[in-house]
Design a protein around this motif. Structure first.
Motif, short mmCIF file in Angstrom:
data_model
loop_
_atom_site.label_atom_id
_atom_site.label_comp_id
_atom_site.label_asym_id
_atom_site.label_seq_id
_atom_site.Cartn_x
_atom_site.Cartn_y
_atom_site.Cartn_z
N ARG A 243 3.59 -8.75 1.70
CA ARG A 243 4.76 -8.80 0.82
C ARG A 243 4.53 -9.69 -0.40
O ARG A 243 5.23 -9.54 -1.42
N LEU A 334 17.69 -14.27 -3.60
CA LEU A 334 18.07 -13.74 -2.29
C LEU A 334 17.72 -14.69 -1.15
O LEU A 334 18.40 -14.74 -0.13
N PRO A 336 14.78 -16.16 1.77
CA PRO A 336 13.96 -15.44 2.78
C PRO A 336 14.81 -14.55 3.67
O PRO A 336 16.00 -14.81 3.91
N ALA A 337 14.19 -13.47 4.16
CA ALA A 337 14.87 -12.56 5.09
C ALA A 337 15.17 -13.30 6.39
O ALA A 337 14.36 -14.13 6.84
N LEU A 339 14.60 -13.38 9.48
CA LEU A 339 13.77 -12.92 10.60
C LEU A 339 13.50 -14.06 11.57
O LEU A 339 13.33 -15.19 11.16
#
Length: 339
Positions: A243, A334, A336-337, A339
């Motif tokens: 990514r 945004l 970090p996702a 997860l």
């Protein structure tokens, strides 16, 4: 049973000398299979201004999914993912049908989006094509099953093709258009018009197992799992590499554009280097070697896959740099996702 009105090719009118205009997107549509994928497709069709009848294994499930899709739209509007007024548009344009047959009877474009099992799709397509108008275009949202293997159960199979939306359907912009050997060109044009009306971008691909999206996606995943098995890196570290490096480029440039900018000669040298340990897995692609042998190295020499020469490189580099900085800012915004 509906008969094939186009079975006698000699009775077809002579094509016009000038190309016919690209067809407008049909306004009467149906989506068979109103779950996660089908529901998202139906939302986009409704937002495009088309009337949409959704159907499922029962009228009760179709009605329940309609309520879910309207509530989901409310949340998307609240989150800024759908425009203001989207829910009202969906409510006005989307209806739950009592049956598959009722949903497709008057539709000009029908999208099949039932589970990814050949026997379920074939039986559903039998019902759709028997109940639909003879000239209704029928698309399948299959992600891996050969369109030709499904076409045999469709009456008037020339109107049938793959129209493969990606998950999540409301937000991913790309759609694969997959014709089988007997698909009529008009069906392809209608499907492309439907996709364009939803604000998405289509690509024509041939009917091979997995098409393009999943051939590439699964190839990447297979190599990633081998790296884990070999102890090269953890899944988390591999995801970080993907990514933050080549994956970071992919919203703007596909693999051929990236290779052109990197230099096809550089790519050939990279393949040669990896062949020291993986001679078969990383054999130099013939199409790459042909360009290199011809002195076509991409943007630095001209030629290559896109034919962009050195004179346009500054413009391309400037766009690339702006794009990457904008992406970095977006990711920072945004965070970090989860997860």
């Amino acid at each position: 049973m509906v008969t094939d009105d186009n079975s006698d090719s000699s009775a077809r009118p002579t094509p016009p000398l000038s190309p016919a205009p690209h067809p407008a997107a049909p306004r009467k549509t149906a989506v068979v299979g109103s779950g996660y994928m089908g529901g998202g497709i139906a939302q986009r069709l409704a937002l495009s201004g088309a009337s949409v009848l959704i159907a499922d294994v029962s009228a009760e499930i179709a009605r329940s999914n309609l309520e879910r899709l309207i509530a989901e739209s409310d949340q998307f509007v609240t989150d800024g993912l759908f425009p203001a007024g989207a829910t009202e548009t969906i409510r006005a344009n989307m209806t739950a049908a009592e049956s598959i047959e009722a949903a497709v009877a008057d539709a000009d474009f029908i999208e099949e989006a039932v589970p990814e099992r050949t026997e379920i799709k074939r039986e559903t397509l039998r019902r759709i094509s028997a109940a639909a108008k003879p000239d209704a275009i029928i698309g399948s949202n299959t992600s891996t099953i050969l369109i030709g293997s499904l076409a045999s159960v469709v009456e008037n199979p020339g109107r049938f093709l793959g129209v493969h939306f990606s998950n999540p359907a409301p937000f991913i912009p790309g759609v694969e258009i997959i014709a089988h050997d007997a698909t009529d060109p008009h069906a392809i044009e209608v499907a492309e018009a439907v996709v364009a009306a939803t604000g998405k971008e289509s690509a024509r691909v041939k009917d091979v197992t997995g098409f393009v999206l999943n051939r590439l996606q699964y190839a990447l995943f297979s190599e990633a799992t081998q790296l884990v098995d070999e102890g090269v890196a953890t899944p988390q570290d591999i995801d970080t590499v993907v990514r933050t490096t080549f994956g970071f480029r992919l919203p703007f440039f596909g693999p051929f554009a990236i290779a052109d900018m990197a230099g096809l000669d550089v790519y050939a040298l990279g393949y040669a280097s990896m062949q020291t340990d993986f001679p078969e897995r990383f054999a130099t692609p013939a199409i790459l070697q042909q360009h290199v042998d011809a002195g076509e190295y991409g943007t630095k020499s001209g030629g290559g896959f896109y034919g962009v020469g050195p004179e346009r490189t500054p413009e391309l580099v400037a766009y690339r740099n702006r794009a990457y900085v904008a992406m970095s800012k977006l990711l920072a915004e945004l965070g970090p996702a989860p997860l």
